[in-house]
Enzyme design. Structure first.
Site, PDB file in Angstrom:
ATOM      1  N   HIS A 118      -3.069   7.762  -7.561  1.00  0.00           N
ATOM      2  CA  HIS A 118      -3.100   7.361  -6.157  1.00  0.00           C
ATOM      3  C   HIS A 118      -1.998   8.106  -5.416  1.00  0.00           C
ATOM      4  O   HIS A 118      -0.870   8.193  -5.905  1.00  0.00           O
ATOM      5  CB  HIS A 118      -2.888   5.858  -6.012  1.00  0.00           C
ATOM      6  CG  HIS A 118      -2.681   5.396  -4.610  1.00  0.00           C
ATOM      7  ND1 HIS A 118      -3.476   5.803  -3.556  1.00  0.00           N
ATOM      8  CD2 HIS A 118      -1.758   4.542  -4.067  1.00  0.00           C
ATOM      9  CE1 HIS A 118      -3.061   5.217  -2.457  1.00  0.00           C
ATOM     10  NE2 HIS A 118      -2.027   4.462  -2.723  1.00  0.00           N
ATOM     11  N   HIS A 120      -0.605   9.313  -1.126  1.00  0.00           N
ATOM     12  CA  HIS A 120      -0.748   9.175   0.328  1.00  0.00           C
ATOM     13  C   HIS A 120      -0.687  10.563   0.956  1.00  0.00           C
ATOM     14  O   HIS A 120      -0.103  10.745   2.012  1.00  0.00           O
ATOM     15  CB  HIS A 120       0.365   8.292   0.895  1.00  0.00           C
ATOM     16  CG  HIS A 120       0.256   6.858   0.487  1.00  0.00           C
ATOM     17  ND1 HIS A 120       1.238   5.933   0.780  1.00  0.00           N
ATOM     18  CD2 HIS A 120      -0.689   6.187  -0.198  1.00  0.00           C
ATOM     19  CE1 HIS A 120       0.877   4.744   0.299  1.00  0.00           C
ATOM     20  NE2 HIS A 120      -0.276   4.885  -0.291  1.00  0.00           N
ATOM     21  N   ASP A 143     -17.226  22.970  -6.520  1.00  0.00           N
ATOM     22  CA  ASP A 143     -16.705  23.133  -7.891  1.00  0.00           C
ATOM     23  C   ASP A 143     -16.138  21.820  -8.430  1.00  0.00           C
ATOM     24  O   ASP A 143     -16.527  21.348  -9.495  1.00  0.00           O
ATOM     25  CB  ASP A 143     -15.577  24.172  -7.899  1.00  0.00           C
ATOM     26  CG  ASP A 143     -16.056  25.591  -7.690  1.00  0.00           C
ATOM     27  OD1 ASP A 143     -15.197  26.458  -7.436  1.00  0.00           O
ATOM     28  OD2 ASP A 143     -17.279  25.823  -7.766  1.00  0.00           O
ATOM     29  N   HIS A 183      -6.068   3.873   3.907  1.00  0.00           N
ATOM     30  CA  HIS A 183      -5.037   3.742   2.862  1.00  0.00           C
ATOM     31  C   HIS A 183      -4.689   5.117   2.294  1.00  0.00           C
ATOM     32  O   HIS A 183      -3.609   5.635   2.512  1.00  0.00           O
ATOM     33  CB  HIS A 183      -5.544   2.798   1.774  1.00  0.00           C
ATOM     34  CG  HIS A 183      -4.520   2.498   0.737  1.00  0.00           C
ATOM     35  ND1 HIS A 183      -4.696   1.547  -0.226  1.00  0.00           N
ATOM     36  CD2 HIS A 183      -3.304   3.037   0.498  1.00  0.00           C
ATOM     37  CE1 HIS A 183      -3.629   1.503  -0.998  1.00  0.00           C
ATOM     38  NE2 HIS A 183      -2.775   2.414  -0.587  1.00  0.00           N
ATOM     39  N   TYR A 237     -16.444  27.819 -16.056  1.00  0.00           N
ATOM     40  CA  TYR A 237     -15.202  28.377 -15.504  1.00  0.00           C
ATOM     41  C   TYR A 237     -14.035  28.306 -16.508  1.00  0.00           C
ATOM     42  O   TYR A 237     -13.948  27.354 -17.305  1.00  0.00           O
ATOM     43  CB  TYR A 237     -14.811  27.601 -14.255  1.00  0.00           C
ATOM     44  CG  TYR A 237     -13.433  27.926 -13.728  1.00  0.00           C
ATOM     45  CD1 TYR A 237     -12.368  27.047 -13.923  1.00  0.00           C
ATOM     46  CD2 TYR A 237     -13.177  29.114 -13.064  1.00  0.00           C
ATOM     47  CE1 TYR A 237     -11.097  27.334 -13.468  1.00  0.00           C
ATOM     48  CE2 TYR A 237     -11.907  29.414 -12.590  1.00  0.00           C
ATOM     49  CZ  TYR A 237     -10.871  28.521 -12.798  1.00  0.00           C
ATOM     50  OH  TYR A 237      -9.613  28.813 -12.336  1.00  0.00           O
TER      51      TYR A 237
HETATM   52  O1  HMS Z   1      -0.091   2.415  -1.442  1.00  0.00           O
HETATM   53  C1  HMS Z   1       0.609   1.641  -2.081  1.00  0.00           C
HETATM   54  C2  HMS Z   1       0.019   0.465  -2.754  1.00  0.00           C
HETATM   55  O2  HMS Z   1      -1.394   0.630  -2.765  1.00  0.00           O
HETATM   56  C3  HMS Z   1       2.056   1.975  -2.366  1.00  0.00           C
HETATM   57  O3  HMS Z   1       2.810   0.908  -2.386  1.00  0.00           O
HETATM   58  C4  HMS Z   1       1.989   2.847  -3.639  1.00  0.00           C
HETATM   59  O4  HMS Z   1       1.649   4.104  -3.145  1.00  0.00           O
HETATM   60  C5  HMS Z   1       3.288   2.905  -4.422  1.00  0.00           C
HETATM   61  O5  HMS Z   1       3.491   1.647  -4.977  1.00  0.00           O
HETATM   62  P1  HMS Z   1       4.152   1.524  -6.427  1.00  0.00           P
HETATM   63  O6  HMS Z   1       5.544   2.130  -6.348  1.00  0.00           O
HETATM   64  O7  HMS Z   1       3.290   2.275  -7.413  1.00  0.00           O
HETATM   65  O8  HMS Z   1       4.169   0.030  -6.673  1.00  0.00           O
END
Ligand code: HMS
Length: 245
Positions: A118, A120, A143, A183, A237
């Protein structure tokens, strides 16, 4: 509570290797400018050695809110697929990521997934802010993503909501990335390295398509050509070992 120290040596070795890999891969997030401060997280399913019947299914994830500079293999938290921290040798006070429930849900419902990331990252998160899928207008998208990068539903943090949104969205797509509405991107892969690669490429194409659209709507690649590009990249590839993919 499951105690790591009571598991077989081979299970403990598998956990140690996963911790090393996940700790090292976290450095790729700031290095590729995908996160600021403590945002973002990486996890990897612990691949149990053969003849490990009865061993608990586990994954390794970042501790919540810890600076990237302070992350190490020893601080990677070990959790069950229910998202519960085990007695893993870290301080009891060291809690797992706030996205642990989301990662755990993905591992429970997508057995082919070995890694979850995950971030941002700015451009992908800007597309998520608009709840707009990134159209497949680049061969690089065909790709790696096999089509558009889809948008998942808005979901609050801390329970199964995000994980459910990831799984339900990716069930309808070949993409290893999903933009969770307002998000940011979550990516999956056969292991944590593949999921980190998808996060890096998701941000790259989000940026490129953003600039391309500054001068009009770029045309989407024909679906048959997307399928051909995707097949080549996923199966031909790079080196025969597949390590470059
Ligand atoms: O986007 C969020 C939770 O979804 C942030 O708080 C996350 O990127 C980082 O949180 P953590 O440090 O992994 O608890």
């Amino acid at each position: 509570m499951i105690r790591l120290a009571e598991q077989s040596v081979r299970v403990q070795e598998a956990v140690a290797r996963a911790r090393e890999r996940v700790a090292a891969l976290h450095a790729e997030l700031p290095r590729n400018e995908l996160v600021v401060w403590t945002a973002g997280n990486v996890s990897e399913r612990v691949v149990l050695p053969d003849a490990a019947e009865g061993a608990p299914e586990l994954f390794v994830i970042k501790p919540s809110g810890v600076s990237y500079d302070d992350l190490s293999a020893d601080t990677m938290v070990v959790c069950t697929l229910d998202g519960e921290k085990i007695d893993d040798g870290t301080a009891d006070a060291l809690g797992p990521s706030s996205d642990t429930a989301a990662h755990a849900y993905v591992y429970r419902h997508m057995p082919e997934v070995g890694g979850v990331v995950h971030t941002h990252s700015t451009f992908a998160t800007a597309w998520a802010a608009r709840s707009e899928p990134i159209p497949c207008v680049l061969t690089m998208m065909a790709d790696e993503f096999g089509g558009d990068i889809p948008v998942g539903p808005f979901a609050l943090i801390g329970d199964d909501s995000i994980g459910r949104g990831i799984v339900e969205t990716l069930r309808e797509s070949r993409s290893p990335a999903v933009l969770m509405a307002q998000h940011g991107p979550f990516t999956v892969g056969r292991n944590a390295r593949a999921a980190v690669k998808a996060a890096v490429m998701c941000e790259e194409v989000a940026r490129t398509v953003h600039f391309a659209r500054a001068h009009g709507e770029p045309p989407r690649i024909d679906q048959a050509q997307i399928d051909s590009l995707y097949d080549r990249y996923q199966n031909v590839y790079g080196q025969a070992s597949g390590s470059s993919r």
